[in-house]
Write a protein that holds these residues in place. Structure first.
Motif, short mmCIF file in Angstrom:
data_model
loop_
_atom_site.label_atom_id
_atom_site.label_comp_id
_atom_site.label_asym_id
_atom_site.label_seq_id
_atom_site.Cartn_x
_atom_site.Cartn_y
_atom_site.Cartn_z
N LYS A 56 0.25 -1.40 -44.69
CA LYS A 56 -0.55 -2.22 -43.79
C LYS A 56 -0.09 -3.68 -43.81
O LYS A 56 0.09 -4.31 -42.77
CB LYS A 56 -2.02 -2.13 -44.24
N ASN A 57 0.13 -4.20 -45.02
CA ASN A 57 0.55 -5.59 -45.14
C ASN A 57 1.98 -5.80 -44.65
O ASN A 57 2.30 -6.86 -44.10
CB ASN A 57 0.41 -6.08 -46.58
N ALA A 58 2.85 -4.81 -44.87
CA ALA A 58 4.23 -4.94 -44.39
C ALA A 58 4.24 -5.05 -42.87
O ALA A 58 4.98 -5.87 -42.30
CB ALA A 58 5.06 -3.74 -44.84
N ALA A 59 3.40 -4.27 -42.22
CA ALA A 59 3.32 -4.33 -40.76
C ALA A 59 2.77 -5.68 -40.31
O ALA A 59 3.28 -6.30 -39.37
CB ALA A 59 2.46 -3.18 -40.23
N ALA A 60 1.74 -6.15 -41.01
CA ALA A 60 1.13 -7.43 -40.64
C ALA A 60 2.09 -8.59 -40.88
O ALA A 60 2.15 -9.54 -40.10
CB ALA A 60 -0.16 -7.63 -41.43
N LEU A 61 2.85 -8.52 -41.98
CA LEU A 61 3.82 -9.58 -42.27
C LEU A 61 4.91 -9.61 -41.20
O LEU A 61 5.34 -10.69 -40.77
CB LEU A 61 4.42 -9.38 -43.67
N ASP A 62 5.34 -8.43 -40.76
CA ASP A 62 6.35 -8.36 -39.70
C ASP A 62 5.84 -9.05 -38.42
O ASP A 62 6.57 -9.81 -37.79
CB ASP A 62 6.66 -6.89 -39.38
N VAL A 63 4.59 -8.79 -38.10
CA VAL A 63 3.99 -9.44 -36.92
C VAL A 63 3.96 -10.95 -37.12
O VAL A 63 4.30 -11.72 -36.22
CB VAL A 63 2.57 -8.88 -36.66
N GLU A 64 3.58 -11.37 -38.32
CA GLU A 64 3.51 -12.81 -38.61
C GLU A 64 4.89 -13.48 -38.52
O GLU A 64 5.04 -14.55 -37.93
CB GLU A 64 2.92 -13.03 -40.01
N LEU A 65 5.91 -12.80 -39.09
CA LEU A 65 7.27 -13.37 -39.06
C LEU A 65 7.72 -13.59 -37.62
O LEU A 65 8.40 -14.57 -37.31
CB LEU A 65 8.26 -12.44 -39.78
N GLY A 100 16.45 -6.96 -50.25
CA GLY A 100 17.21 -7.65 -49.20
C GLY A 100 16.27 -8.29 -48.19
O GLY A 100 15.06 -8.02 -48.19
N GLY A 101 16.85 -9.11 -47.33
CA GLY A 101 16.04 -9.80 -46.33
C GLY A 101 15.70 -11.19 -46.84
O GLY A 101 14.54 -11.50 -47.15
N ARG A 102 16.75 -12.03 -46.92
CA ARG A 102 16.57 -13.35 -47.53
C ARG A 102 16.13 -14.35 -46.46
O ARG A 102 16.90 -15.19 -46.00
CB ARG A 102 17.91 -13.79 -48.15
N PHE A 103 14.87 -14.23 -46.08
CA PHE A 103 14.33 -15.15 -45.07
C PHE A 103 12.87 -15.48 -45.36
O PHE A 103 12.18 -16.07 -44.54
CB PHE A 103 14.46 -14.55 -43.65
N ILE A 104 12.40 -15.10 -46.54
CA ILE A 104 11.00 -15.31 -46.90
C ILE A 104 10.86 -16.58 -47.74
O ILE A 104 11.61 -16.78 -48.68
CB ILE A 104 10.50 -14.09 -47.72
N SER A 105 9.91 -17.41 -47.36
CA SER A 105 9.65 -18.62 -48.15
C SER A 105 8.72 -18.28 -49.31
O SER A 105 8.03 -17.27 -49.31
CB SER A 105 9.00 -19.69 -47.27
N LYS A 106 8.71 -19.19 -50.30
CA LYS A 106 7.80 -19.01 -51.44
C LYS A 106 6.35 -18.93 -50.97
O LYS A 106 5.55 -18.15 -51.48
CB LYS A 106 7.94 -20.20 -52.40
N GLN A 107 6.04 -19.77 -49.97
CA GLN A 107 4.66 -19.83 -49.47
C GLN A 107 4.24 -18.48 -48.88
O GLN A 107 3.12 -18.00 -49.12
CB GLN A 107 4.51 -20.92 -48.40
N VAL A 108 5.14 -17.87 -48.11
CA VAL A 108 4.83 -16.57 -47.50
C VAL A 108 4.65 -15.51 -48.59
O VAL A 108 3.72 -14.70 -48.56
CB VAL A 108 5.93 -16.17 -46.49
N ALA A 109 5.57 -15.52 -49.57
CA ALA A 109 5.47 -14.53 -50.65
C ALA A 109 4.15 -14.68 -51.39
O ALA A 109 3.46 -13.69 -51.68
CB ALA A 109 6.65 -14.69 -51.61
#
Lengths: 240, 240
Positions: free
Chosen positions: B11-20, B207-216
């Motif tokens: 659920k969160n992976a899908a929501a994070l994708d939408v947010e990105l 993989g997928g080096r595009f996440i900021s510390k804040q998002v994580a």
């Protein structure tokens, strides 16, 4: 080597870009992502991060500036402290999104170019690329003048900004005369002006690892062997 | 470490994708390019190319398959000989373009999965990702059965295909039971099922080096330190 074999003229670089985004199937987002990543890798290779090196990214109003914005994001993720000077921001979806991505990573944007230059460790010149034509409009005219007399290490994206894509550096008395970066990252293929990028200690990289052998042959440039998974390959530089 | 802290639920992976792709400013093209590049780098790290290794890329009908198509392109450019099995091809612009990019690089597409499997050195499983829900439709049901009994090294993209994103591997008697790849590349963050990816010699990459510390932090997963300019970082795997 046959003169001219290695270089992609301004006209052909533009035509190849059109081809990549039509029959090549690429989107601008994809090409810019890979180009910007290769620029960040070139900075890393030439100036490995020691303690959060500050990099001043100067982004121009076109796609060269877009490559710089992508590079700034990757540099931040690689452990650098980029600051972006981006005085002309066309309202185009892709640039707006690249801007947002940097804001979310807390990459600062500055309007004070000279102060940022004073405190930076390196400069990424992403002002003009292969579609550059004079005259150089403000504020980039004064930026180029400052860069031409600046002792900070400068990495230029695709072309040293102010250089003519085909003819090379500006003549004496012209804006940009004397501006020679320390590192050049040619994208897709070196442009004819790269022949004038010579001198001891200069480093030249090729980036944009998305060209097939067939495409390189068709457009008459050589495709060197990229090492491993690198998005850049270093090219020889004449000592002068 | 607090249980659950490291994992991103379906659920969160899908929501994070939408947010990105909304407030994050990313396009699907960008994210898929970086995800697919990281998959190709994981294959390179686990199975360095010795003499044009053959890699069978199995691409599913969704974005996991798209990641596989991007990976196939980079693998070709890295010196591998990928072959792509892509039996279900939704008529979506991005997939169509990724297909064209591979055709231009002369990457072969096969309709004979079993023959391609027999002659390959490695397999890249890009069938299903974090939006997977059973039942598994043909021809992927038989593909999964074959993979579960296959001795070739298998690298799975984001999740071992047929595994439930949150609950893990299928129970005895269910399709996919016994399917455990040799290498797993979690994208953005490991999903809960990755807890069941254990055993001697298994390798797990992020993989997928595009996440900021804040998002994580916001989404409750840890962001490990990627080395150098790598788009992947290796994670520890429990020996069982």
């Amino acid at each position: 080597m046959a003169a001219g074999r290695l270089f992609l003229s301004a006209k052909n670089a533009a035509a190849l870009d059109v081809e990549l985004m039509s029959s090549g199937g690429f989107s601008l987002d994809q090409l810019m992502e890979l180009a910007g990543l290769s620029c960040a890798q070139a900075v890393y290779k030439a100036y490995p991060p020691e303690s959060k090196n500050k990099v001043l990214v100067i982004a121009g109003p076109g796609n060269n500036g877009g490559d710089g914005l992508v590079a700034a994001r990757h540099l931040k993720l690689f452990g650098y402290e980029p600051t972006v000077y981006y005085p002309k921001r066309p309202n185009k979806d892709i640039y707006n999104r690249l801007f947002i991505q940097l804001q979310n990573l807390k990459v600062p944007f500055t309007e004070d170019f000279e102060s940022a230059l004073t405190s930076t460790d390196q400069v990424l010149d992403a002002i003009f690329g292969f579609s550059f034509h004079p005259p150089i409009r403000p504020p980039f005219d004064s930026v180029i003048s400052v860069l031409a007399n600046c002792s900070k290490p400068i990495v230029s994206v695709d072309l040293p900004s102010s250089w003519d894509v085909d003819a090379g550096p500006p003549a004496e008395g012209q804006l940009g005369h004397g501006f020679v970066p320390d590192v050049l990252i040619s994208l897709t293929a070196p442009k004819p002006a790269a022949k004038f990028f010579v001198g001891e200690g200069k480093r030249h990289f090729l980036g944009g690892r998305f060209i097939s052998k067939q495409v390189a042959e068709k457009w008459g440039f050589e495709l060197p062997q990229y090492p491993g998974v690198d998005q850049i390959v270093e090219l020889p530089v004449e000592q002068e």
